[in-house]
Design an enzyme around this catalytic site. Structure first.
Site, mmCIF file in Angstrom:
data_model
loop_
_atom_site.group_PDB
_atom_site.id
_atom_site.type_symbol
_atom_site.label_atom_id
_atom_site.label_comp_id
_atom_site.label_asym_id
_atom_site.label_seq_id
_atom_site.Cartn_x
_atom_site.Cartn_y
_atom_site.Cartn_z
ATOM 1 N N GLY A 79 0.821 -1.197 0.000
ATOM 2 C CA GLY A 79 0.000 0.000 0.000
ATOM 3 C C GLY A 79 0.856 1.247 0.000
ATOM 4 N N GLY A 128 0.532 -5.022 0.653
ATOM 5 C CA GLY A 128 -0.706 -4.934 -0.110
ATOM 6 C C GLY A 128 -0.687 -5.719 -1.405
ATOM 7 N N GLU A 152 5.855 -5.235 7.555
ATOM 8 C CA GLU A 152 5.217 -4.084 8.194
ATOM 9 C C GLU A 152 5.808 -3.709 9.551
ATOM 10 O OE1 GLU A 152 2.519 -5.508 5.057
ATOM 11 O OE2 GLU A 152 3.665 -6.509 6.638
ATOM 12 N N ASP A 160 -0.967 -7.153 7.435
ATOM 13 C CA ASP A 160 -2.411 -7.022 7.287
ATOM 14 C C ASP A 160 -2.830 -7.626 5.956
ATOM 15 O OD1 ASP A 160 -1.203 -4.987 5.781
ATOM 16 O OD2 ASP A 160 -2.808 -3.554 6.140
#
Length: 368
Positions: A79, A128, A152, A160
């Site tokens: 992301g 992502g 992350e 995530d």
């Protein structure tokens, strides 16, 4: 290109391209189109992919999908964390919460598509990018150039996009190792641990893409796939399983230090954990362990969202993105600074369901 009016669309953002190829436009191609940013996902891209897939699911002529990345470096670096950081600073997290919710809905939906969804995870596929590709059922392709990771914790966040669901289901304690350290999985690792399904040489990717225009994905993948390389990660399982079975992050680090003299990989893991946010390490350990008993992918994502929405407005995420991506001084000042200083009550608060949001999955796979 089919020559149809909707055969090739440059979206409003210009950051993702949609194309229909083959007879009657039966192959829907999604190209992540930010090569200078290693195709990192913006909120606009997430919305546009969601909309296009929803439309193609209702288009009988479209029989299957293909996800690829522009450029030579990889599918997707994750992301757009600079956009997320700006959202947090600008709105206090409201825009970031919407960004993540929309992203997570899209990621989960890729596993529910009625039509085959082929994801080519060539080169770098991080964060992502994993969410957008690794929940496809049986059609995740890796090559000898693939490097897949959930890094992350290095920016003060938690794995995530359903990544902890994948990590939680890796063999033994290998998922804890990969989640805490951001270890990169190669093609052999990815297939052996459940992140990918097919190994195809990069030299045959052009053939795979071309033939998908007219041939069924499953039969074609079965034909072009080669035996996967051996997994280097699984060769390390004996010490990984012993080390990461420790109850606390501090004890894990202590066990890594004890192994470091004879195991270079253990020394590298200890170094990676020490460089990461202590709070993110502690929260990540709990999320992965909790998601070992998650009922399904969406339940796992709900827990990620609960923790992530609290972490993204906390000091360490803002500081981690500043140090690693914005200023690039690689010297984040974490608060607290060590694992020994992390308060267990604070970790529990990040995971607490009290007044915590969950993803509103809506009605149907693509409800926004």
């Amino acid at each position: 290109m089919t020559g149809q009016a909707d055969a090739y669309n440059t979206t409003l953002s210009g950051q993702v391209l949609f194309e229909r190829r083959g007879p009657a436009g039966q192959l829907g191609v999604i190209t992540l189109n930010r090569p200078r940013q290693l195709n990192s996902l913006s909120h606009a891209m997430i919305r546009e992919i969601t909309s296009q897939l929803a439309a193609w699911e209702k288009t009988p002529e479209v029989k299957q999908y293909l996800l690829i990345g522009a450029g030579e470096r990889g599918l997707c670096a994750g992301g757009d964390i600079l956009e997320i950081r700006a959202d947090v600073l600008g709105t206090g997290g409201e825009d970031a919460a919407e960004f993540f919710a929309n992203e997570y809905r899209l990621d989960a939906a890729t596993g529910d598509l009625a039509k085959p969804y082929v994801a080519i995870m060539d080169g770098y596929t991080f964060g992502g990018g994993v969410g957008l590709s690794a929940h496809s059922k049986g059609r995740r392709v890796v090559t000898e150039r693939s490097q897949i990771a959930m890094p992350e914790t290095a920016i003060g966040f938690v794995p995530d996009v359903g990544g902890t669901y994948l990590l939680a289901n890796m063999p033994g304690e290998t998922g804890i190792h990969a989640g805490l350290t951001g270890a990169r999985l190669d093609a052999g690792d990815a297939i052996a641990t459940g992140f990918a399904d097919h190994f195809v040489s990069s030299e045959r990717l052009a053939e795979l893409v071309a033939r998908l225009e007219s041939e069924a994905a499953d039969a074609l993948l079965a034909e072009l796939s080669q035996p996967a390389p051996e997994s280097p990660l699984l060769r390390e399982r004996e010490w990984i399983d012993e080390v990461y079975a420790a109850e606390t992050p501090a004890e894990i680090l202590s066990r890594l230090d004890a192994r470091a003299v004879s195991r270079p990989a253990a020394a590298a893991a200890a170094k990676a954990i020490r460089a990461s946010s202590p709070t993110a390490i502690a929260v990540t350990l709990e999320v992965i362990r909790s998601n070992r008993t998650a009922a399904d992918l969406r339940s796992a994502i709900d827990l990620e969202y609960r923790a992530g929405m609290r972490l993204c407005v906390a000091h360490d995420f803002l500081e981690g993105v500043r140090a690693q991506v914005l200023d690039k001084d690689r010297n984040p000042q974490w608060q607290p600074a060590t694992l020994d200083e992390v308060d267990r009550a604070d970790v529990d608060a990040f995971l607490s369901p009290v007044e915590a949001k969950t993803v509103n999955w809506g009605i149907g796979a693509f409800a926004i």
